[in-house]
Scaffold this active site. Structure first.
Site: not given
Ligand SMILES: C[S@@+](CC[C@H](N)C(=O)[O-])C[C@H]1O[C@@H](n2cnc3c(N)ncnc32)[C@H](O)[C@@H]1O
Length: 472
Positions: A290, A293, A409
């Site tokens: 999420g 991107g 990031c």
């Molecule tokens: C840094 S963001 C990722 C951004 C994404 N890769 C993009 O380019 O759009 C990290 C994501 O990990 C999700 N997240 C947090 N804990 C998680 C878990 N236990 N398992 C899977 N996803 C998780 C968060 O909700 C968030 O959407």
């Protein structure tokens, strides 16, 4: 800023909406929302601007000025707090937050823009009259007149400790970052004064808008037809909009064939996609997808190779955003809402796995002007177990010979190398592979084998990437 704690928030008094100067009133409203409700400037501002446009109060120049006032004031808050503190006769925590917001807005106009001094003072006093009342407007007037006695350089000489006495405190005040952030960025960057100053300066710049032409769906040639569009620096799929503009109005973006994506994020997806794997290359996983991107770029690259992408995200509403980002992907994909630390899939199912883990975001300070003031060093302790848990399951999810990309990031060493080093100890059959050759033409990627991008060097967010292969 950290030495001059602001007063705990309390709701602002209702005020009469003025007819005059809607730009500064809107900027004040946005600052209050950020301060009072922990809102994000990049989320709070667009609806306020839209409403002002609908009411006929605003043209494009007004919107640009309001945006600059809000973003500039928030970014330079540490510096302005130090200046305001030198001009009031009590600790900042005893100044009402709405008054401080008007003072910071005024300080920014005086010290950070080309608005003439008399206009900056009189507009701020008028704003104070409207939103704070006549009594407090007098106080604002007195403080701003003191601030107007020196330019920014003159103030920095007065309020920043000398570099030789305390380099980190000096840089924190001059470049408006919390001291602990200066310290952490410097630890990761290494080197002397010049590099860290360049980085802190870059954090205070407005980032360019960068687009990605998703392979098989749009071409860079199509995006380069847009006004003031120039090719990306590093990613073959990137196009930069030199004058910003409204990416949402571009057909390819509106149709989801292209997207807004920093080149650093594009490079992470490309490096993972191009890492050599032994044997089968059919099943790809994005374990923290999420809002989607990187998943959208990975999905398009997977389609070109005949591979399938599973995009997984814990938060169901963010999984919905991933589904939207991937809609129209030219190849097969699936989106699931799942906890990446307790995944529903079998170990060893995937050939390539990306985990772009939740982190402090210290590498994206250019985009979130208030983030540096909200983050606390303790946040690192909160993220540490999750980052390790997600990398652990990523390493379990990949088959022998497959590759995991661990990305953040944030360049903070506690979120980058420390996590990778810990997991490599737990997985003796996993090896780092050199990510640098997978980013051809990108200079200064560090000593390897992992890579760290930097805003002041690469013009990207400070993305970190380690590529790890399961060997046994
Ligand atoms: C840094 S963001 C990722 C951004 C994404 N890769 C993009 O380019 O759009 C990290 C994501 O990990 C999700 N997240 C947090 N804990 C998680 C878990 N236990 N398992 C899977 N996803 C998780 C968060 O909700 C968030 O959407």
């Amino acid at each position: 800023m950290s030495d001059q704690p602001r007063r705990p928030r309390k709701p602002a008094k209702p005020y009469r909406r003025p007819k005059k100067d809607p730009v500064r009133v809107l900027a004040f409203e946005a600052l209050r929302a950020v301060d009072e409700r922990d809102a994000y400037a990049n989320l709070v501002l667009p609806p306020l601007l839209r409403k002002a446009r609908e009411e006929g109060d605003f043209d494009t120049r007004d919107a640009a000025l309001a945006t600059e006032l809000v973003y500039g004031t928030l970014r330079r808050q540490g510096t302005y707090d130090a200046v305001v503190a030198a001009c009031v006769d009590r600790p900042l925590r005893e100044v009402d937050p709405p008054v401080l917001d008007v003072l910071s807005l005024g300080a920014h106009q005086l010290l950070g823009t080309r608005i003439p001094t008399h206009a900056a003072v009189s507009a701020s006093v008028e704003l104070a009259r409207v939103v704070l009342g006549d009594g407090r407007a007098k106080f604002v007037n007195a403080v701003l007149r003191k601030i107007a006695q020196h330019d920014l350089e003159g103030w920095l000489e007065r309020v920043a400790p000398p570099y030789d006495e305390d380099p980190e405190d000096h840089l924190a005040v001059v470049h408006s970052h919390p001291r602990w952030v200066v310290s952490a960025l410097w630890d990761s960057l290494g080197g002397g004064r010049e590099g860290i100053e360049d980085l802190l300066r870059a954090d205070n710049e407005r980032p360019e808008v960068t687009l990605v032409a998703r392979p098989g769906r749009a071409t860079t040639a199509e995006l380069l037809d847009e006004e003031a569009a120039v090719p990306g620096r590093w990613s073959p799929h990137a196009v930069r909009l030199a004058e910003g503009g409204e990416p949402g109005a571009i057909a390819a973006v509106a149709e989801g064939r292209a997207g807004v994506q920093d080149e650093g994020s594009q490079l992470v997806a490309l490096a993972l996609a191009n890492a050599p794997v032994e044997g089968r290359d059919r099943m790809w996983l994005d374990g923290c997808a999420g809002p989607g991107g990187k998943a959208a770029l990975l999905g398009a690259l997977a389609a070109e190779r005949g591979a399938v992408l599973l995009a997984s995200e814990k938060q169901p509403h963010r999984a919905g955003l991933v589904a939207r980002a991937l809609a129209g992907n030219p190849g097969p994909y699936q989106v699931v809402a799942a906890d990446g630390t307790r995944p529903p899939w079998r170990p060893g199912s995937f050939d390539r796995v990306l985990v772009d883990v939740p982190c402090t975001g210290l590498g994206a300070l250019r985009r979130r002007p208030e983030a540096r003031w909200r983050r606390r060093p303790e946040d690192l302790d909160g993220f540490a177990p999750l980052q390790r848990g997600l990398l652990r399951t990523a390493l379990e999810s990949v088959r022998v010979g497959g590759v995991v990309g661990y990305a953040t990031c944030s360049p903070h060493l506690a979120e980058t190398r420390a996590v990778v080093a810990d997991l490599l100890k737990q997985f003796p059959d996993a090896d780092l592979i050199d990510a640098r050759p997978l980013l051809p033409g990108v200079p200064d990627l560090g000593e390897g084998p992992d890579v760290q991008l930097w805003p002041h060097v690469h013009g990207t967010d400070a993305m970190y990437l380690a590529l790890i292969r399961r060997t046994g």
